[in-house]
Scaffold this active site. Sequence first.
Site, PDB file in Angstrom:
ATOM      1  N   TRP A   1     -23.429 -37.504   1.612  1.00 39.65           N
ATOM      2  CA  TRP A   1     -23.589 -36.158   2.175  1.00 39.65           C
ATOM      3  C   TRP A   1     -22.469 -35.854   3.156  1.00 39.65           C
ATOM      4  O   TRP A   1     -21.959 -34.731   3.204  1.00 39.65           O
ATOM      5  CB  TRP A   1     -24.966 -35.998   2.814  1.00 39.65           C
ATOM      6  CG  TRP A   1     -26.062 -36.150   1.799  1.00 39.65           C
ATOM      7  CD1 TRP A   1     -27.001 -37.142   1.751  1.00 39.65           C
ATOM      8  CD2 TRP A   1     -26.313 -35.319   0.661  1.00 39.65           C
ATOM      9  NE1 TRP A   1     -27.813 -36.963   0.658  1.00 39.65           N
ATOM     10  CE2 TRP A   1     -27.416 -35.866  -0.020  1.00 39.65           C
ATOM     11  CE3 TRP A   1     -25.704 -34.162   0.144  1.00 39.65           C
ATOM     12  CZ2 TRP A   1     -27.937 -35.294  -1.193  1.00 39.65           C
ATOM     13  CZ3 TRP A   1     -26.214 -33.600  -1.018  1.00 39.65           C
ATOM     14  CH2 TRP A   1     -27.310 -34.159  -1.673  1.00 39.65           C
TER      15      TRP A   1
ATOM     16  N   ASP B   1     -26.054 -32.837  10.437  1.00 45.56           N
ATOM     17  CA  ASP B   1     -26.886 -32.683   9.260  1.00 45.56           C
ATOM     18  C   ASP B   1     -28.112 -33.558   9.516  1.00 45.56           C
ATOM     19  O   ASP B   1     -28.018 -34.779   9.545  1.00 45.56           O
ATOM     20  CB  ASP B   1     -26.117 -33.158   8.021  1.00 45.56           C
ATOM     21  CG  ASP B   1     -26.939 -33.071   6.740  1.00 45.56           C
ATOM     22  OD1 ASP B   1     -28.154 -32.814   6.825  1.00 45.56           O
ATOM     23  OD2 ASP B   1     -26.347 -33.268   5.647  1.00 45.56           O
TER      24      ASP B   1
ATOM     25  N   LYS C   1     -37.057 -32.547   2.539  1.00 45.59           N
ATOM     26  CA  LYS C   1     -37.259 -33.946   2.921  1.00 45.59           C
ATOM     27  C   LYS C   1     -38.466 -34.044   3.853  1.00 45.59           C
ATOM     28  O   LYS C   1     -39.357 -34.827   3.628  1.00 45.59           O
ATOM     29  CB  LYS C   1     -36.014 -34.508   3.625  1.00 45.59           C
ATOM     30  CG  LYS C   1     -34.682 -34.212   2.939  1.00 45.59           C
ATOM     31  CD  LYS C   1     -34.487 -34.979   1.655  1.00 45.59           C
ATOM     32  CE  LYS C   1     -33.413 -34.430   0.739  1.00 45.59           C
ATOM     33  NZ  LYS C   1     -32.057 -34.362   1.246  1.00 45.59           N
TER      34      LYS C   1
HETATM   35  C1  PLP Z   1     -30.763 -33.891   0.643  1.00 46.54           C
HETATM   36  C2  PLP Z   1     -29.668 -33.816   1.616  1.00 46.54           C
HETATM   37  C3  PLP Z   1     -28.709 -32.792   1.556  1.00 46.54           C
HETATM   38  C4  PLP Z   1     -28.665 -31.739   0.455  1.00 46.54           C
HETATM   39  O1  PLP Z   1     -29.674 -30.830   0.586  1.00 46.54           O
HETATM   40  P1  PLP Z   1     -29.773 -29.593  -0.432  1.00 46.54           P
HETATM   41  O2  PLP Z   1     -30.923 -28.841   0.127  1.00 46.54           O
HETATM   42  O3  PLP Z   1     -30.029 -30.168  -1.785  1.00 46.54           O
HETATM   43  O4  PLP Z   1     -28.515 -28.861  -0.374  1.00 46.54           O
HETATM   44  C5  PLP Z   1     -27.729 -32.764   2.527  1.00 46.54           C
HETATM   45  N1  PLP Z   1     -27.687 -33.684   3.504  1.00 46.54           N
HETATM   46  C6  PLP Z   1     -28.596 -34.685   3.588  1.00 46.54           C
HETATM   47  C7  PLP Z   1     -28.507 -35.682   4.688  1.00 46.54           C
HETATM   48  C8  PLP Z   1     -29.606 -34.785   2.646  1.00 46.54           C
HETATM   49  O5  PLP Z   1     -30.499 -35.775   2.717  1.00 46.54           O
END
Ligand code: PLP
Length: 364
Positions: free
Chosen positions: A101, A170, A194
Amino acid sequence: MERVYNFSPGPACLPLPVLEKAAKEMTLYGKTGMSVMELSHRSKAFLEIIQVAEKNLRSLMDIPENYKVLFLQGGASSQFAMVPLNLFKNRKADFVKTGQWAKKAIEQAKAYGSANVVASSEDKIFSYIPVLDPSEFSPDADYFHITLNNTIYGTRFTLLPDVSAPLVADASSIILSQAIDVSKFGVIYAGAQKNFGPSGLCAVVIREDLIGKALPETPIMFNYKTHADEGSLYNTPPTYSIYIANLVFEWLKDQGGVAGIQKVNEEKAALLYGFLDGSSLFKGTAEVKDRSIMNVPFVTGSEETDESFIKEATAAGLVNLKGHRTVGGMRASIYNAMPIEGVQRLVEFMKEYEAKALRGKAQS
Ligand SMILES: *Cc1c(COP(=O)(O)O)cnc(C)c1O
């Protein structure tokens, strides 16, 4: 068929009481005579949902007054572009490369300027959080980006870097699972799927002074100011996802808020890591000091055994344990909504599997 224990990294399990409440209200929401999905996003009933959702998130995360909360679409991945588009002035940012990511955030920022990688853990398949050397930081960086919890590799930052540029995180796989001091960040963003709802929704918590200075080429929909000015109602937001997210926030409040769920999360992680550390068959892949309490990758060392374990676990109602292809083996994602009973069942199952494997070895 019974509900299973779903260890998926995302979309992940949701609390059963949330699903049950949504089911009860599916065809008839309050006194509206219709489903939440059918409500106008400008209706009084929906305005109340989005306002209460914001209020709940603010109180759960203890978000200071000088931060805006935005409910956006496009997942966390859109933030890989929105952050540079809105924060770039010198068109330069620092990044810690701790996984897939982070790599995607770096790759996207490069479309608009330069992305300086101050440290990376790619040399050991991202199994640790690298030590940061401040002499590598850019003095003129517009922001400093980290992935707070690395969903694929099961690592997390336990110490925040001491930086002068706004810290951007993030927080997709860690938000609401443990206390985060929001005041230390310029921007925190997280996809909902998540830890707090269905996919397609992304929460952005942003310090007000960072809004309104986007690059001229920024699309209107990618400008934080557009959404901040309109209370996330510039266009039609993902209304049903916001409704479910709010039910998750309400459920979290019943669990004692973030402090309450953090205790349970630490207990769940300790249970699983405690077993892994003593196991002669299974082994955790992340460095102990950097271990995530949300995502727990582990291996047996044999692809064949991993595969048979996953197959038998699935048959026992413990599903989505397959690890990411870059790590192999297994990964148990144990987000807020995974009850401790699910982790207990998993550990029991692993114990039995290990005992069986050892007996098999002794016989051959
Ligand atoms: C799942 C995830 C993403 C991507 O999320 P989307 O909603 O599919 O764009 C980005 N960063 C992290 C740390 C993730 O776990």
